[in-house]
Design an enzyme around this catalytic site. Structure first.
Site, PDB file in Angstrom:
ATOM      1  N   THR A 188     -36.547 -30.659  59.434  1.00 22.40           N
ATOM      2  CA  THR A 188     -35.230 -30.366  58.849  1.00 22.40           C
ATOM      3  C   THR A 188     -34.941 -31.847  58.039  1.00 22.40           C
ATOM      4  O   THR A 188     -34.703 -31.786  56.904  1.00 22.40           O
ATOM      5  CB  THR A 188     -34.260 -30.104  59.968  1.00 22.40           C
ATOM      6  OG1 THR A 188     -34.500 -28.703  60.260  1.00 22.40           O
ATOM      7  CG2 THR A 188     -32.868 -30.164  59.270  1.00 22.40           C
TER       8      THR A 188
ATOM      9  N   ALA B 144     -43.497 -32.087  65.364  1.00 24.54           N
ATOM     10  CA  ALA B 144     -44.438 -31.969  66.317  1.00 24.54           C
ATOM     11  C   ALA B 144     -44.474 -30.846  67.203  1.00 24.54           C
ATOM     12  O   ALA B 144     -45.423 -30.443  67.717  1.00 24.54           O
ATOM     13  CB  ALA B 144     -44.120 -33.169  67.099  1.00 24.54           C
TER      14      ALA B 144
ATOM     15  N   THR C 243     -34.244 -47.526  64.790  1.00 22.94           N
ATOM     16  CA  THR C 243     -35.343 -47.837  65.835  1.00 22.94           C
ATOM     17  C   THR C 243     -36.349 -46.543  65.940  1.00 22.94           C
ATOM     18  O   THR C 243     -35.872 -45.488  66.317  1.00 22.94           O
ATOM     19  CB  THR C 243     -34.972 -48.085  67.167  1.00 22.94           C
ATOM     20  OG1 THR C 243     -33.986 -49.177  66.912  1.00 22.94           O
ATOM     21  CG2 THR C 243     -35.832 -48.333  68.092  1.00 22.94           C
TER      22      THR C 243
ATOM     23  N   CYS D  68     -33.592 -20.951  63.717  1.00 24.01           N
ATOM     24  CA  CYS D  68     -32.791 -21.675  63.090  1.00 24.01           C
ATOM     25  C   CYS D  68     -31.435 -20.948  62.795  1.00 24.01           C
ATOM     26  O   CYS D  68     -30.212 -21.310  62.440  1.00 24.01           O
ATOM     27  CB  CYS D  68     -33.210 -22.370  61.555  1.00 24.01           C
ATOM     28  SG  CYS D  68     -33.610 -21.040  60.708  1.00 24.01           S
TER      29      CYS D  68
END
Length: 397
Positions: free
Chosen positions: A72, A201, A242, A329
């Site tokens: 997304t 992933a 990060t 979704c």
């Protein structure tokens, strides 16, 4: 134990990927931007290894990979990140299809409200886009063509390699939302004419919360992206914050395994589909497959059963089998499947459709029980409305 036949929503975490994840949540906890000591250097090495592993899936360069939180975000960066170039170059036309995932249609809707001309192309009854239609609708001011690699509801592969070939000498960018095809349909995504690839992933036995945008030639400014988030300079300044080392390392491991085991996984999934097709064909339920099976991924089957109350079927099956009525979704939104609507399915079919999707290790369910349970959810139209009315009264009362 409930058997998961909703793997298009999310796959289970591979034990080997879990091991990589836990290793980096433990001793390898450093910040990859802190390169002045061993903790940071170890984390940086893990991130860069994963970058190589993800790039290898689509025959890209490691410098092309931008890690994100998932497909997304990658879609938003790919499409929103080209907007400034589109404004400056007066290229404000965007081509996509009517069956795209909401994570593509959403940002394009926002761009449409910002003076971009977004054109949704239809697909055929087989769920597949005609590449020549794209070519007929191209304009000089076309900024980007965005087409999914495989549809999340039907599993129909789109002709992205053929499109890449046709678009090779045209002055526009080509983006593929590969959430469902990355690590599965390897050759199509390796075409060098695909400029932007969105991946995640958790569709390839990796963890949720990490993905990538692969922008070919990023280091050479082939794709003039600008960030949609602002902060530090991580990921080439295009995705500040990060980097989540553990998630990224696990994504890399999942990507490497996907390449190594692609043929074996597809073969196992194809055998499961043959068994499911046999069971349904002998069930007497008169199932209709949505999508041309010649182009459907081997781990997906989208089925319409006349007079089936699909919501009831999902509820009745859930004690032993997890299935869905469509895209995860859209669970929090109302309305029928825009994918099936785009394929020209009748309104009655939209509420009578189930999506089965499985993984390489999915065991076969009790097929007799599955068929008998589906039969329980087949109702005459009036009975369907009565049941839904009772369910509504139960919830509000």
């Amino acid at each position: 134990m409930t058997i998961n036949l909703d793997c298009n929503a999310s796959t289970p975490l591979d034990p080997r990927v879990r091991e990589t994840l836990l290793q980096h949540l433990g001793a390898a906890f450093g910040n990859p931007s802190s390169v002045g000591h061993s903790y940071g250097m170890r984390a940086r090495h893990s991130v860069e290894l994963a970058r190589e592993q993800v790039a290898h899936v689509v025959a890209a360069e490691p410098t092309d990979v931008i890690f994100t939180s998932g497909a997304t975000e990658s879609n938003n960066l790919a499409l929103g990140g080209l907007a400034e170039f589109g404004r400056q170059s007066n290229k404000r036309h965007i081509l996509t299809t009517a069956i795209e995932h909401k994570s593509v249609l959403g940002p394009l809707s926002a761009l449409h409200g910002d003076d971009f001309d977004v054109e949704l192309l239809p697909v055929g009854p087989n769920g597949r886009l005609d590449p020549q239609m794209v070519m007929r609708h191209l304009r000089d001011e076309t900024l980007v063509v965005s087409v999914m690699g495989a549809n999340n509801e039907t599993g129909v592969r789109q002709p992205v390699a053929e499109l890449a070939e046709l678009l090779a000498d045209r002055d526009c960018f080509f983006h593929v939302d590969a959430a469902q095809s990355f690590g599965k349909d390897l050759e199509a995504l390796r075409h060098p004419g695909i400029d932007l690839i969105s991946a995640t992933a958790h569709k390839i036995y990796g963890p949720q919360g990490v993905g990538a945008l692969i922008a070919r030639g990023l280091a050479d400014k082939r794709v003039p992206l600008t960030p949609v988030l602002h902060g530090g300079g991580q990921e080439g300044g295009l995705r500040p914050g990060t980097q989540p080392t553990a998630l990224i390392a696990a994504f890399g491991k999942a990507a490497a395994l996907a390449v190594e085991e692609a043929d074996a996984r597809n073969a196992v999934c194809a055998q499961f589909r043959l068994r499911l097709l046999d069971v349904l064909s002998l069930s007497g339920l008169r199932p209709r497959i949505n999508g041309d099976l010649r182009h459907v991924q081997p781990h997906v089957l989208n089925v319409t059963i006349p007079h089936l109350d699909a919501d009831l079927a999902v509820a009745l099956l859930t004690s032993q089998v997890a299935v869905s009525t469509g895209a995860a979704c859209t669970h929090n939104t109302s309305g029928p499947s825009h994918v099936l609507e785009a394929m020209g399915r009748a309104p009655a079919d939209l509420a009578s459709t189930l999506r089965f999707s499985w993984c390489r290790e999915t065991p076969e369910p009790n097929w007799d029980w599955l068929v008998s349970t589906l039969r329980e959810a087949v109702c005459e139209p009036v009975e369907v409305e009565v049941r839904r009315g009772r369910e509504f009264l139960r919830k509000v009362g």
